[in-house]
Scaffold this motif. Structure first.
Motif, PDB file in Angstrom:
ATOM      1  N   TYR A  38       0.843  -1.200   0.000  1.00 30.51           N
ATOM      2  CA  TYR A  38       0.000   0.000   0.000  1.00 30.51           C
ATOM      3  C   TYR A  38       0.879   1.251   0.000  1.00 30.51           C
ATOM      4  N   ILE A  39       1.887   1.259   0.843  1.00 28.96           N
ATOM      5  CA  ILE A  39       2.760   2.432   0.956  1.00 28.96           C
ATOM      6  C   ILE A  39       3.494   2.689  -0.357  1.00 28.96           C
ATOM      7  N   LYS A  40       3.974   1.620  -1.016  1.00 33.05           N
ATOM      8  CA  LYS A  40       4.647   1.784  -2.317  1.00 33.05           C
ATOM      9  C   LYS A  40       3.720   2.388  -3.355  1.00 33.05           C
ATOM     10  N   GLU A  41       2.463   1.950  -3.341  1.00 33.01           N
ATOM     11  CA  GLU A  41       1.508   2.390  -4.362  1.00 33.01           C
ATOM     12  C   GLU A  41       0.894   3.752  -4.067  1.00 33.01           C
ATOM     13  N   HIS A  42       0.604   4.051  -2.785  1.00 29.88           N
ATOM     14  CA  HIS A  42      -0.142   5.267  -2.425  1.00 29.88           C
ATOM     15  C   HIS A  42       0.647   6.263  -1.586  1.00 29.88           C
ATOM     16  N   GLY A  43       1.821   5.877  -1.114  1.00 32.04           N
ATOM     17  CA  GLY A  43       2.597   6.749  -0.251  1.00 32.04           C
ATOM     18  C   GLY A  43       2.094   6.708   1.187  1.00 32.04           C
ATOM     19  N   THR A  44       2.847   7.352   2.065  1.00 33.24           N
ATOM     20  CA  THR A  44       2.508   7.393   3.486  1.00 33.24           C
ATOM     21  C   THR A  44       1.917   8.752   3.826  1.00 33.24           C
ATOM     22  N   PRO A  45       0.751   8.791   4.449  1.00 31.41           N
ATOM     23  CA  PRO A  45       0.216  10.085   4.880  1.00 31.41           C
ATOM     24  C   PRO A  45       1.168  10.733   5.884  1.00 31.41           C
ATOM     25  N   LEU A  51      -5.098  11.912   5.672  1.00 32.42           N
ATOM     26  CA  LEU A  51      -5.795  10.636   5.787  1.00 32.42           C
ATOM     27  C   LEU A  51      -7.073  10.608   4.962  1.00 32.42           C
ATOM     28  N   SER A  52      -7.707  11.751   4.772  1.00 30.43           N
ATOM     29  CA  SER A  52      -8.967  11.789   4.011  1.00 30.43           C
ATOM     30  C   SER A  52      -8.763  11.383   2.551  1.00 30.43           C
ATOM     31  N   GLN A  53      -7.528  11.393   2.082  1.00 29.70           N
ATOM     32  CA  GLN A  53      -7.218  11.032   0.698  1.00 29.70           C
ATOM     33  C   GLN A  53      -6.789   9.570   0.560  1.00 29.70           C
ATOM     34  N   HIS A  54      -6.880   8.810   1.642  1.00 24.62           N
ATOM     35  CA  HIS A  54      -6.410   7.424   1.629  1.00 24.62           C
ATOM     36  C   HIS A  54      -7.557   6.446   1.862  1.00 24.62           C
ATOM     37  N   ALA A 100      -5.193  -5.708   5.990  1.00 26.10           N
ATOM     38  CA  ALA A 100      -4.249  -4.660   5.604  1.00 26.10           C
ATOM     39  C   ALA A 100      -3.186  -5.216   4.658  1.00 26.10           C
ATOM     40  N   ILE A 101      -2.680  -6.394   4.945  1.00 22.49           N
ATOM     41  CA  ILE A 101      -1.610  -6.987   4.133  1.00 22.49           C
ATOM     42  C   ILE A 101      -2.100  -7.355   2.735  1.00 22.49           C
ATOM     43  N   HIS A 102      -3.266  -7.946   2.643  1.00 26.25           N
ATOM     44  CA  HIS A 102      -3.716  -8.515   1.373  1.00 26.25           C
ATOM     45  C   HIS A 102      -4.622  -7.617   0.535  1.00 26.25           C
ATOM     46  N   ASN A 103      -5.028  -6.468   1.062  1.00 25.07           N
ATOM     47  CA  ASN A 103      -5.986  -5.648   0.334  1.00 25.07           C
ATOM     48  C   ASN A 103      -5.561  -4.205   0.098  1.00 25.07           C
ATOM     49  N   LYS A 104      -4.336  -3.876   0.378  1.00 20.62           N
ATOM     50  CA  LYS A 104      -3.817  -2.534   0.131  1.00 20.62           C
ATOM     51  C   LYS A 104      -4.736  -1.445   0.681  1.00 20.62           C
ATOM     52  N   VAL A 105      -4.938  -1.498   1.989  1.00 21.34           N
ATOM     53  CA  VAL A 105      -5.748  -0.514   2.708  1.00 21.34           C
ATOM     54  C   VAL A 105      -5.012  -0.118   3.985  1.00 21.34           C
ATOM     55  N   ILE A 106      -5.485   0.955   4.594  1.00 21.91           N
ATOM     56  CA  ILE A 106      -5.012   1.337   5.923  1.00 21.91           C
ATOM     57  C   ILE A 106      -6.035   0.815   6.916  1.00 21.91           C
ATOM     58  N   ILE A 107      -5.556   0.204   7.966  1.00 25.97           N
ATOM     59  CA  ILE A 107      -6.432  -0.384   8.976  1.00 25.97           C
ATOM     60  C   ILE A 107      -6.229   0.337  10.310  1.00 25.97           C
ATOM     61  N   ASN A 108      -7.297   0.518  11.050  1.00 26.17           N
ATOM     62  CA  ASN A 108      -7.274   1.127  12.378  1.00 26.17           C
ATOM     63  C   ASN A 108      -7.517  -0.008  13.368  1.00 26.17           C
TER      64      ASN A 108
END
Length: 163
Positions: A38-45, A51-54, A100-108
């Motif tokens: 996810y970080i490689k593809e979308h960057g780190t906030p 966060l609203s853009q992720h 989070a690992i398998h779906n390229k999302v940020i998890i809380n």
């Protein structure tokens, strides 16, 4: 406990029944995590506002869907609110890291679920996004040796994990 005929339980829900005793084992903080992919593809906030853009998985509270995150600073306890637009909401933290690992999302999710060997990284680690107490609940009455050993085992495990 009584309804299910249990002597002991571990729960994030504080019991309301008067026929038991409980103590707080730990207080877990909700933190944000994302996979390396996810970080490689979308960057780190780099800020709460970003966060609203992720793509963040939403959570629930009291059976209501939450469309905002309340970020509390670890440094000074200041609070920032950010609106999010989740495509998915979860109410069970057991599978958060796998999602989070398998779906390229940020998890809380709870910080106690983070393991450095996983393929996830903390996001905005100077903030937390909620917290939950974990309780040890015991029915009243005679304490068996097995129950005492189990309680000791849980406490030792938490100490070994630095929790």
């Amino acid at each position: 406990l009584l309804k299910d005929n249990l002597d002991i339980a571990i729960s994030t829900k504080q019991p309301i029944n008067q026929n038991c005793t409980f103590k707080t084992l730990i207080t877990a903080k909700n933190k944000l995590f994302a996979s390396n992919d996810y970080i490689k593809e979308h960057g780190t906030p780099n800020s709460i506002a970003e966060l609203s853009q992720h793509n963040i998985i939403g959570t629930t509270e009291n059976n209501a869907l939450l469309n905002e995150l309340k970020a509390t600073s670890e440094k000074d306890a200041s609070i920032e609110i950010v609106k999010i637009s989740p495509n998915l909401y979860l109410h069970n933290s057991a599978c958060d890291m796998d999602i989070a690992i398998h779906n390229k999302v940020i998890i809380n999710t709870y910080d106690i679920l983070f393991n450095e060997s996983q393929k996830v990284q903390p996001i905005l680690s100077d903030y937390y996004f909620g917290e939950a107490k974990v309780y040890l609940i015991r029915g009243t009455g005679i304490r068996s040796n097995l129950e005492k050993k189990f309680v000791k085992f849980v406490e030792v495990c938490l100490q070994q994990q630095g929790i």
